[in-house]
Structures are given as C-alpha cells and as structure tokens.
Design a protein around this motif. Structure first.
Motif, PDB file in Angstrom:
ATOM      1  N   ARG A   1       6.382   6.539  13.818  1.00 49.06           N
ATOM      2  CA  ARG A   1       5.070   7.113  14.158  1.00 49.06           C
ATOM      3  C   ARG A   1       5.108   8.628  14.075  1.00 49.06           C
TER       4      ARG A   1
ATOM      5  N   GLY B   1      -1.141   1.184  16.430  1.00 56.96           N
ATOM      6  CA  GLY B   1      -1.603  -0.149  16.074  1.00 56.96           C
ATOM      7  C   GLY B   1      -1.444  -0.448  14.595  1.00 56.96           C
ATOM      8  N   TYR B   2      -1.750   0.547  13.759  1.00 58.19           N
ATOM      9  CA  TYR B   2      -1.618   0.382  12.315  1.00 58.19           C
ATOM     10  C   TYR B   2      -0.157   0.145  11.946  1.00 58.19           C
ATOM     11  N   LEU B   3       0.748   0.950  12.519  1.00 62.29           N
ATOM     12  CA  LEU B   3       2.169   0.780  12.236  1.00 62.29           C
ATOM     13  C   LEU B   3       2.657  -0.585  12.711  1.00 62.29           C
ATOM     14  N   SER B   4       2.179  -1.027  13.864  1.00 66.68           N
ATOM     15  CA  SER B   4       2.590  -2.331  14.388  1.00 66.68           C
ATOM     16  C   SER B   4       2.214  -3.454  13.431  1.00 66.68           C
ATOM     17  N   ARG B   5       1.029  -3.366  12.841  1.00 69.23           N
ATOM     18  CA  ARG B   5       0.598  -4.400  11.889  1.00 69.23           C
ATOM     19  C   ARG B   5       1.485  -4.394  10.639  1.00 69.23           C
ATOM     20  N   ILE B   6       1.858  -3.197  10.185  1.00 71.84           N
ATOM     21  CA  ILE B   6       2.742  -3.104   9.020  1.00 71.84           C
ATOM     22  C   ILE B   6       4.089  -3.730   9.324  1.00 71.84           C
TER      23      ILE B   6
ATOM     24  N   LEU C   1       1.449   8.132  12.072  1.00 71.55           N
ATOM     25  CA  LEU C   1       0.672   6.902  11.963  1.00 71.55           C
ATOM     26  C   LEU C   1       0.155   6.459  13.325  1.00 71.55           C
ATOM     27  N   ASP C   2      -1.001   5.816  13.303  1.00 71.83           N
ATOM     28  CA  ASP C   2      -1.532   5.179  14.503  1.00 71.83           C
ATOM     29  C   ASP C   2      -0.609   4.038  14.922  1.00 71.83           C
TER      30      ASP C   2
ATOM     31  N   THR D   1       0.993   3.556   2.242  1.00 71.09           N
ATOM     32  CA  THR D   1       1.563   3.745   3.578  1.00 71.09           C
ATOM     33  C   THR D   1       2.719   2.780   3.821  1.00 71.09           C
ATOM     34  N   GLU D   2       2.563   1.535   3.397  1.00 68.44           N
ATOM     35  CA  GLU D   2       3.646   0.560   3.552  1.00 68.44           C
ATOM     36  C   GLU D   2       4.881   1.007   2.768  1.00 68.44           C
TER      37      GLU D   2
ATOM     38  N   THR E   1       0.847  -1.180   0.000  1.00 66.04           N
ATOM     39  CA  THR E   1       0.000   0.000   0.000  1.00 66.04           C
ATOM     40  C   THR E   1       0.889   1.238   0.000  1.00 66.04           C
TER      41      THR E   1
END
Length: 313
Positions: free
Chosen positions: A53, A61-66, A58-59, A33-34, A31
């Motif tokens: 972050r 949690g969102y960054l952690s998932r990436i 970035l949020d 963002t990625e 994506t």
C-alpha cells in the motif's frame, strides 16, 4: 509557459506508453496495477500488504481484492510476518514467479524495441534526462541511488549472464590478481546454467541499482541428493555497504529451503573475508579447507554447509 510545457510532455509520454502497450498485450491477462503488484512482490525479499500500500499508494480495499485474486489463482501465499506478528507476509509461489517473469520479459522486449529506434549516441542523454525528471519530481529521493531501498533483486535478462562472466573475471583480477583461469571457470558455470537448468530447482538473481546490475548469485543443484549449491556471489565495489550481499544470500537460502532442499553448500577461498562473514551470519558452517594453487595464486579453499532443515533464528 512551464505548466504548458509539462502538460505537453505528459501528453507526449502518455502516447509513448500507449504505443508500447498497443493492443494491451504487455500486461495481459492482468491490469497495469496488478502487474505493478506482481513486480513489487517479485523484487522484494519480504513484503506484506502494508508495504505494498505504501509503495504503490493503493487503496486498502482495492489491494485486498487484487491479493485475493492472486491467492485464488495460486500466484501468492500468505503467512505470518517475521517482523510483526500482526501482519501477514506475502510471497510469490512458483506460478507467481513465472507470471511475474513473463511480464518482466515482455516489458524488457518492448523497451528494447523502443530503444532500437534511438541512435546509440543519444541513449545516454535519454537516460540522464529521465533520471533528472525522477530526481526533481521525486523531491531528491532518486538523487541518492546508493540508498538500500533502491536496490531490487530480479531474474537475469538478456545480456546479464554475460555480465556475470565479465564482472567476475574483471573484479577478481583487479582485487586479488586472479588470472583468466577463473573467468574460464565462471564461463563454464554460467554456460551450464544457461543450457540446462531446471527453473523449479535452480535460479539466478541480479541485484540492480539505479538501472544497472551491481550484484549476482546462483542457486544450482549439487551432485549430492537433496543438496543445492550457492555459486558466484558478487557485489560491485561501489555498491557495497548496502546489504546487497546479504540480500542475495537470503534469496538463495529462502529459495533452496522453499523448494525442499535439505542442505545448501558452497565453495570459497579464505581471502574472500567479506563473503565469508555473510555466510557465517546466515548459519553456514565451515566443514573443510585445503590449500591449492588456482587462478595463478596460492589459496586456501573452503567448503561451507548450511542445514536447511534447522529452524531459522
């Protein structure tokens, strides 16, 4: 009227960006963002999740998932932060650097295609207009391109290897009176790198400031087994004092140690006092020196060596 003009510009520029990424080939399989996270990791010497972050807004949690996805795919490694043991340092692996390099190459090709539609005489106006927008909307943050945080290290792109040759020749002639013999030496070094280098064991870096190259360095294999050689460290005069030389040498040392070299060596001359100071700060030791006549001048050549197996301070 001003609000309408800004909204009209936003619609226009959004369409331009959409056209650049028609068919979503530019960032695939990531994506946007990625891709931005990969870019930051590729152009920052030391990065942890908190840095990302803050830089990308970035949020958590969102960054952690990436980052979890990147780690699962073998693109990143996590380890203790050198600055704060409570944090985790994030670095790109070799596959991660390859992925980031591919995205960067696609972006350069796409922007190059866009610029090809702009008459050459209009390109400086376009760049200046973009710089003005960034300066005003950034609250003056980009009005100071001399800030160290504005410097990024990246892989060479089209034309950068030629820039290394040209700037080495011009700069050493202006500052030390060296003749074209030195430019010829640099040209041979760069040509050898361009024609036959192992990307897993050899690498070059360009330091970029405000969209222009201001420094460079190379790490190549030496004739001695298990030994790498640092070559062609250069920082433009108007970009000195920002720690660029130190960052470039740090990049070489980290890369050479990371791919398993035992020693890192370099050859320089005693007149290059600023560069020698950087080498000493990184732990290089002078192992030999010898007077010689080269580049139209009487010089004292020096061989320096760093044991990469030693524990960093």
């Amino acid at each position: 009227m001003i609000v309408q003009d800004i909204r009209a510009f936003n619609r226009f520029y959004t369409n331009v960006i959409g056209a650049l990424d028609y068919g979503r080939h530019l960032y695939a399989p990531y994506t946007l963002t990625e891709a931005r996270v990969l870019y930051e990791l590729a152009h920052s010497a030391r990065t942890d999740a908190a840095d990302l972050r803050a830089e990308l807004h970035l949020d958590a949690g969102y960054l952690s998932r990436i980052l979890n996805r990147f780690e699962k795919d073998g693109l990143i490694e996590r380890g203790p932060s050198e600055r704060d043991p409570r944090r985790r340092r994030i670095t790109l692996t070799a596959p991660g650097r390859e992925a980031a390099g591919l995205l960067d190459e696609r972006a350069r090709e796409t922007v190059g295609a866009l610029l090809a539609t702009v008459p050459p005489d209009d390109r400086p106006r376009l760049v200046e207009a973009m710089r003005t927008v960034r300066t005003i909307l950034g609250g003056g943050r980009t009005a100071r391109p001399e800030a160290p945080e504005d410097v990024v290290l990246r892989d060479p792109g089209p034309g950068d290897l030629g820039w290394i040759v040209q700037r080495n020749g011009a700069l050493y002639a202006a500052e030390f009176g060296w003749n074209t013999d030195y430019e010829g030496l640099v040209a041979r070094i760069v040509a050898d790198f361009a024609e036959d280098h192992d990307p897993h064991l050899e690498r070059a870096w360009i330091a970029e400031l405000a969209g222009r190259p201001v420094g460079c360095v190379m790490c190549v294999r030496d004739e001695a087994p298990g030994t790498a050689r640092l070559r062609l460290l250069l920082v433009e005069p108007d970009a000195r004092g920002l720690g660029i030389g130190d960052r470039l040498v740090t990049a070489v040392v980290d890369f050479a140690r990371g791919v398993g070299y035992r020693d890192l060596v370099l050859w320089t001359n005693d007149v290059l006092t600023a560069a020698r100071g950087i080498y000493q700060r990184h732990g290089f030791a002078l192992v030999a020196e010898k007077p010689h006549r080269s580049f139209g001048r009487d010089l004292v050549g020096q061989d320096w060596r760093l044991d990469l197996r030693a524990t960093p301070d």
